[in-house]
Design a protein around this motif. Structure first.
Motif, PDB file in Angstrom:
ATOM      1  N   PRO A 185      38.271  23.714  69.962  1.00  0.00           N
ATOM      2  CA  PRO A 185      37.936  24.062  68.566  1.00  0.00           C
ATOM      3  C   PRO A 185      36.920  25.185  68.449  1.00  0.00           C
ATOM      4  O   PRO A 185      36.807  25.831  67.411  1.00  0.00           O
ATOM      5  CB  PRO A 185      37.385  22.753  67.987  1.00  0.00           C
ATOM      6  CG  PRO A 185      37.034  21.910  69.170  1.00  0.00           C
ATOM      7  CD  PRO A 185      37.941  22.315  70.281  1.00  0.00           C
ATOM      8  N   HIS A 194      42.118  21.298  61.108  1.00  0.00           N
ATOM      9  CA  HIS A 194      41.159  21.832  62.079  1.00  0.00           C
ATOM     10  C   HIS A 194      40.039  22.581  61.368  1.00  0.00           C
ATOM     11  O   HIS A 194      38.859  22.428  61.720  1.00  0.00           O
ATOM     12  CB  HIS A 194      41.863  22.792  63.053  1.00  0.00           C
ATOM     13  CG  HIS A 194      42.764  22.105  64.036  1.00  0.00           C
ATOM     14  ND1 HIS A 194      42.577  20.807  64.432  1.00  0.00           N
ATOM     15  CD2 HIS A 194      43.870  22.550  64.709  1.00  0.00           C
ATOM     16  CE1 HIS A 194      43.524  20.463  65.296  1.00  0.00           C
ATOM     17  NE2 HIS A 194      44.323  21.509  65.481  1.00  0.00           N
ATOM     18  N   LEU A 208      43.768  25.178  69.535  1.00  0.00           N
ATOM     19  CA  LEU A 208      42.550  24.929  68.752  1.00  0.00           C
ATOM     20  C   LEU A 208      42.142  23.461  68.767  1.00  0.00           C
ATOM     21  O   LEU A 208      40.957  23.139  68.682  1.00  0.00           O
ATOM     22  CB  LEU A 208      42.739  25.414  67.315  1.00  0.00           C
ATOM     23  CG  LEU A 208      42.840  26.940  67.132  1.00  0.00           C
ATOM     24  CD1 LEU A 208      43.142  27.286  65.686  1.00  0.00           C
ATOM     25  CD2 LEU A 208      41.573  27.633  67.590  1.00  0.00           C
ATOM     26  N   ALA A 209      43.135  22.560  68.882  1.00  0.00           N
ATOM     27  CA  ALA A 209      42.806  21.137  68.980  1.00  0.00           C
ATOM     28  C   ALA A 209      42.070  20.866  70.289  1.00  0.00           C
ATOM     29  O   ALA A 209      41.150  20.041  70.352  1.00  0.00           O
ATOM     30  CB  ALA A 209      44.082  20.304  68.904  1.00  0.00           C
ATOM     31  N   LEU A 250      37.868  28.552  67.011  1.00  0.00           N
ATOM     32  CA  LEU A 250      37.995  28.785  65.561  1.00  0.00           C
ATOM     33  C   LEU A 250      37.006  29.839  65.086  1.00  0.00           C
ATOM     34  O   LEU A 250      37.222  30.486  64.065  1.00  0.00           O
ATOM     35  CB  LEU A 250      37.757  27.477  64.794  1.00  0.00           C
ATOM     36  CG  LEU A 250      38.964  26.547  64.644  1.00  0.00           C
ATOM     37  CD1 LEU A 250      38.516  25.170  64.203  1.00  0.00           C
ATOM     38  CD2 LEU A 250      39.968  27.124  63.669  1.00  0.00           C
ATOM     39  N   TYR A 304      36.297  21.225  61.696  1.00  0.00           N
ATOM     40  CA  TYR A 304      35.351  22.016  62.500  1.00  0.00           C
ATOM     41  C   TYR A 304      34.692  23.127  61.680  1.00  0.00           C
ATOM     42  O   TYR A 304      34.290  24.156  62.230  1.00  0.00           O
ATOM     43  CB  TYR A 304      36.075  22.598  63.719  1.00  0.00           C
ATOM     44  CG  TYR A 304      36.651  21.541  64.630  1.00  0.00           C
ATOM     45  CD1 TYR A 304      35.829  20.682  65.340  1.00  0.00           C
ATOM     46  CD2 TYR A 304      38.040  21.372  64.748  1.00  0.00           C
ATOM     47  CE1 TYR A 304      36.350  19.693  66.164  1.00  0.00           C
ATOM     48  CE2 TYR A 304      38.579  20.392  65.572  1.00  0.00           C
ATOM     49  CZ  TYR A 304      37.724  19.552  66.270  1.00  0.00           C
ATOM     50  OH  TYR A 304      38.245  18.576  67.084  1.00  0.00           O
TER      51      TYR A 304
END
Length: 1134
Positions: A366, A424, A362-363, A369, A428
């Protein structure tokens, strides 16, 4: 008509919402009463209970009230209760908060009972997979109510508090409080709360069991082993790359991230209350057994636990025909004790890797998400459940069991990845909003509209609500997200909750039990709305770890275990981050608790960050020590042995192999035979990089409206340690007066600074600021903590040790070497003066002390000079009449000889002037070194100051000139008039002496010195040595003393420096010419060496010329004197 009365007018949804919230508030208040004995404290002294409960004088009265509770006969027992009579006002005032908390509990109980009866009457349908909100809130209310009554029964002082308050009320108002009869009966009835509630819940058994049995599709699926999770590749985004962009879907979206801990409490408490179903329903028994096998204790509220097996066994013991259930409980307890620990340990191990993968993907991407938000909240919920399980069981370990299953040194890693996922989601959030706004308007609205259109029966009220859902979703657009519009779907969610209540009653026209697809679709839509407007609330719901606030000892223990394990130290920032959760456990019904929980969160966060910084500081210090050792090996003093070995190489070969082993050269430590070889320095750097990663993880974090900056903690600790290290590296020993050479200290400081500069590669801190703060403080006499600095240590050492030994005749100043050198004497000195005073050492000292430090050194030297001048003035005053006559009789040899014999303390004058000369010579060395250093660092500035000084017009006002000289002196430049000496001498104030008299004393001092010079010729040590360009008794320093003292004194007294020095030269030459006529060899032993002093005085002076000397003293005598001393030097050396 009946449907409307039974559903919409009963407001089941609203009542469930309000009562659940109020129940948590009541639990908070009751918890505080139990824990501290004071209603409004979250943490404090257990002794802080109301004084009436611990006062020895009132003890018997309190015991009587408790014994007779709830009926206390106040009239016939006046003797026992008389002591309370005086305190009735205070009792009423101080116990009111306690008493009315219990009244609130009773009212809460009444409202819950009323609502439960309403739900039974309406025959509400419960299914967690369909009407999720209704079922969840119903089960939450049952558990909250049960927990509250158990917590009340655990308050030891409940009878004393209620009984005392009622007694005081009766004494004051003549009657009991109107709530007391019911409240007293409630407290008596609920002595054994679960037993009472088992009876109470008999009529509610059907509704409760239906709700619980609906968990059979959810709870077993959530309560799987780590191996099963692994085989299913749970939470993995990369296990199926082709479906990575597909939205994570489920028919039971809200159930996927429902807390396992919550479900277990529902099942355990629920089936205790409706235990009859355990005998009649296999599904109920299966759920019950799985729950009992998962934990040995459940959380009641915060750190209050419920030992489920023991309590359930005790309750079922008294029920006929429950032997099999008791056997089940015992079997489950054994299973829990033997298998639950390893099961949860493996789960935590799996979740560490799963969350790490999820956070990493996810980093990098993103955007995932959006479709995979469900995975994030599932991961957070699973991890939170495991951490809470570990925390609860670690604090309640059964004595007979292995405690290793309840100690997890890697828990920090799991918390860290939870925080990573939370970060995160917060960062985001707009990405998720864009995704779900489009999802709601483009898909959910269309599907829901179709479902509504296909309903066979849809009453008007339900139709209106459904249509509003579709309209709300259809009106959404991405532009609203881009414009930063604030979304609020709380109304929509509450409408759905109400609709669940309307359609779940038995006589509803539209029955949700017949349209489960609609319920499941709406549950999914509600999840999607939360992704748009309630991300923060979702994070609290799924990953709040405020429970650590109430397990602070275990929390601290976990933190220290994390720091002790180098591989885990990179995750230590998780602990301060958890402190940001603490305020979420507070409740508006107990606002005063906020201060205590807030203070605890601040103190824990501060402690964690401080410990992390200390650990990093210690690692840096160890690295610095290693680097200083390596740097020390490169010092010139260590090459002597290598040179010696090279010179003696041939002879060593002849002696065979028995010679000394060859010394390892610096740099050997960098040669590696293989990569597996790990040095201590490698380990330190690895540990430091791990810990610095943690410190650098967040720039700042906010805890209870206080901002913490982890890097500032490290900066502060580095400043303190660097300061101590610099002072420590001087190795100053007051007893033996030993100190490190300035050059060696400078080498160590540079090595230290190199290591500190490398810290910037690990952490974003301004190390230059550390250097400026520390090194500038070291240029002062004391640092900011009032401790001595290297400036004060070196100043004291040079003044009290080196220069004192010069005065004692053990050391001489050698102008040719520009250094002080030890003289061969009977008592050997413990140090070599040359190694502390040559040009390289003085430059090193200037580097270390800087202009400020050197100025302080100069001021200290001048203070010593001023004290010598004060003594000289006293000697002048003693001989003032003789000196006055000698001043005007220098051309009368006979009269001068007679007057000279009347002078006293001649040797003392010369000795004190020599000491002044020695100090000034040392200062000139220091100033020269400072100029060299500054010329390297700031050449343009130094050249500007020098140019400024060299071009002061002669007619410039003395005050202005002195300002320029002060600037020049601070830059290390020599000045005609020493401003530091002028300041030191002008601070001397003699009482009852006029300025004219002071001026006369200054003039006579120069006369005294001039007429005393011939006596030096008789001293054996006064011989001039061409090799050192001076005299072994330091009388060559008189030249500097005479010039500088004259310049300073006559600047202060506004006299002509040139005229006074001419007068001095005339008197001195006349006196010295006289010894040329002496025939006594003892008196004239070193006559030629003393003649040279005149030449030195003129050469040193900016005010005297050789022409002037020629007019007073024939140059031929000087030339012959030089010839004689050089010839004598050659003869003696031969």
């Amino acid at each position: 008509m009946s449907r409307a009365v039974m559903s919409s007018q009963q407001k089941i949804a609203e009542k469930l919402t309000i009562l659940n919230d109020r129940g948590i508030g009541m639990l908070t208040r009751i918890y505080n009463i139990k824990k501290q004995g004071q209603v409004w404290k979250a943490c404090g002294d257990p002794k802080a209970k109301p004084s009436y409960l611990i006062d020895k004088n009132l003890e018997s009265a309190v015991k009587y009230i408790v014994k007779k509770f709830p009926v206390v006969d106040t009239r016939n027992n006046s003797q026992q209760l008389s002591q309370l009579h005086k305190e009735k006002q205070e009792i009423l005032k101080n116990l009111a908060l306690y008493y009315f908390t219990f009244v609130d509990v009773m009212e809460f109980k009444d409202h819950v009972s009323e609502l439960l009866n309403t739900i039974d009457a309406c025959q509400v349908f419960f299914d967690i997979t369909v009407n999720f909100d209704l079922t969840k809130n119903y089960l939450d209310l049952v558990v909250t109510y049960t927990t509250l009554m158990i917590m009340v029964s655990r308050i030891e002082e409940r009878k004393a508090i209620v009984g005392l308050y009622n007694y005081a009320h009766e004494m004051l108002h003549g009657a009991s409080d109107r709530e007391y009869p019911r409240l007293g009966q409630m407290i008596v009835d609920y002595e054994n709360p679960l037993k009472k509630m088992m009876e109470e819940f008999v009529p509610h058994s059907k509704s409760l069991s239906d709700a619980l049995i609906s968990l059979q599709m959810v709870y077993p699926r959530r309560n799987l082993s780590a191996e099963q999770w692994r085989n299913a590749q749970l939470l993995s985004l990369i296990s199926a790359p082709s479906t990575m962009l597909n939205p994570a879907q489920s028919d039971t979206m809200p159930c996927e991230y429902l807390s396992l801990d919550t479900m277990e409490k529902w099942i355990v408490f629920g089936f205790i209350l409706c235990h009859g179903n355990l005998n009649s329903d296999a599904a109920a028994l299966s759920l019950w057994k799985i729950a009992l096998q998962s934990s040995s204790c459940l959380a009641l509220f915060r750190d209050e636990v419920f030992h489920v097996h023991k309590v359930a066994e005790d309750l079922f013991m008294n029920i006929k025909g429950y032997n099999k259930r008791i056997a089940d409980i015992r079997e489950c307890r054994e299973t829990a004790l033997s298998h639950a620990g390893p099961l949860h340990r493996e789960r935590r191990k799996f979740l560490r890797s799963a969350l790490k993968e999820l956070a990493t993907v996810l980093a990098d991407q993103p955007g995932l998400l959006g479709p995979k938000a469900l995975f994030v909240f599932m991961a957070l919920s699973f991890a939170r459940d495991e951490i809470i399980w570990l925390l609860r069981h670690a604090d309640n370990i059964p004595r007979t069991r292995n405690s290793d299953d309840f100690i997890d040194k890697h828990v920090a890693e799991l918390i860290y990845y939870m925080e990573e996922l939370r970060a995160h989601v917060r960062k985001y959030g707009p990405v998720m909003q864009r995704y779900y706004v489009q999802y709601l308007s483009g898909f959910d609205a269309v599907v829901l509209n179709e479902l509504v259109q296909n309903l066979s029966v849809c009453p008007e009220d339900e139709s209106i609500i459904m249509s509003s859902f579709v309209n709300t979703m259809t009106s959404l657009s991405v532009k609203q997200v881009e414009d930063g519009e604030v979304f609020d779907f709380r109304g929509m969610r509450l409408d759905w909750f109400r609709l669940q209540a309307y359609t779940s009653v038995s006589k509803a026209s539209l029955n949700l039990s017949d349209h489960k697809e609609l319920g499941k679709m709406m549950n999914t839509i509600i999840f999607h709305t939360k992704m748009v407007d309630s991300l923060v609330e979702m994070l609290v719901e799924t990953s709040d770890l405020s429970i650590f606030c109430f397990y602070s000892r275990a929390f601290e223990k976990m933190f220290h275990q994390c720091l002790e394990l180098p591989s885990q130290s990179r995750y230590s920032i998780a602990f301060p981050l958890v402190c940001t959760h603490f305020m979420s456990c507070t409740h508006e019904l107990c606002p005063e608790e906020r201060h205590h929980i807030g203070d605890r969160s601040l103190s824990l966060c501060n402690m964690f960050l401080d410990e992390m910084a200390k650990q990093a500081r210690n690692l840096i210090t160890d690295i610095c020590t290693e680097q200083c050792t390596l740097s020390d090996q490169l010092l010139p003093k260590h090459c002597a042995k290598t040179i010696s070995q090279a010179v003696n190489k041939k002879s060593k070969k002849q002696t065979g192999k028995k010679g000394e082993p060859e010394r390892e050269k610096p740099g050997v430590e960098s040669m590696r035979k293989n990569r597996l070889l790990v040095t201590n320095l490698d380990k330190l750097h690895t540990a430091l990089s791990e810990l610095c990663f943690s410190i650098n993880y967040v720039p700042n974090l906010v805890v209870w409206e206080h901002t913490f900056t982890p890097r500032e903690y490290l900066t502060s600790h580095l400043e303190i340690r660097f300061t101590k290290s610099i002072v420590g590296m001087t190795m100053y020993n007051q007893a033996t007066q030993e100190i490190a050479k300035p050059s060696e200290l400078l080498t160590s400081v540079k090595a230290y600074m190199t290591v500190l500069q490398s810290i910037e590669n690990y952490v974003q801190i301004d190390i230059t600021r550390v250097f400026n703060n520390v090194l500038l403080q070291q240029t002062q006499h004391l640092d900011s903590h009032g401790e001595p600095t290297i400036t004060s240590l070196y100043t004291n050492w040079y003044l009290e040790t080196l220069l004192r030994q010069v005065s004692n005749g053990h050391i001489a100043y050698f102008p040719a070497m520009k250094a002080f050198v030890n003289l061969p004497t009977e008592s050997e000195l413990t140090f070599n003066a040359e190694e502390y005073s040559d040009i390289s050492e003085m430059r090193a000292l200037s580097e270390l002390l800087g202009p400020y430090g050197m100025k302080f050194l100069s001021e200290s030297l001048m203070w010593h000079i001023s004290s010598q001048v004060a003594e000289l003035k006293k000697l002048v005053v003693e001989n003032v009449d003789v000196l006055t006559q000698m001043r005007t009789s220098f051309d009368k040899p006979d009269q001068m000889a007679a007057l000279f014999k009347r002078l006293t303390s001649v040797d003392s004058v010369l000795k004190r002037m020599t000491i002044i000369g020695v100090i000034l010579s040392f200062r000139s060395l220091a100033q020269e070194a400072l100029k060299d250093v500054l010329s390297c660092h700031i050449p343009f500035l130094v050249s500007s100051v020098e140019d400024f000084k060299d071009h002061i017009p002669r007619e410039t006002d003395m005050k202005v000139a002195m300002n320029v000289y002060e600037l020049s002196s601070a830059s290390g430049l020599p000045c005609e008039i020493d401003p530091a000496l002028v300041v030191a001498l002008s601070s001397q104030k003699s009482e009852n002496i006029s300025p004219e008299e002071e001026y006369k004393i200054a003039c006579l001092l120069m006369v005294f010195v001039a007429v005393s010079l011939p006596t030096l010729a008789s001293n054996v040590m006064s011989q001039y040595s061409p090799a050192i360009e001076g005299h072994c008794n330091n009388i060559h320093c008189l030249a500097k003393a005479i010039n500088q003292i004259a310049a300073a004194l006559f600047t202060i007294h506004k006299g002509s420096i040139e005229d006074r020095l001419k007068e001095f030269l005339a008197l001195a030459s006349s006196s010295l010419l006289k010894i040329g006529q002496e025939t006594d060899k003892t008196t004239t032993r070193n006559r030629e060496s003393v003649y040279l002093l005149l030449d030195m005085i003129v050469q040193e002076s900016p005010f005297l010329t050789m022409d002037l000397l020629e007019s007073c003293f024939p140059y031929v005598l000087l030339r012959n004197a030089y010839h004689a001393v050089y010839k004598q030097s050659v003869t003696s050396s031969a």
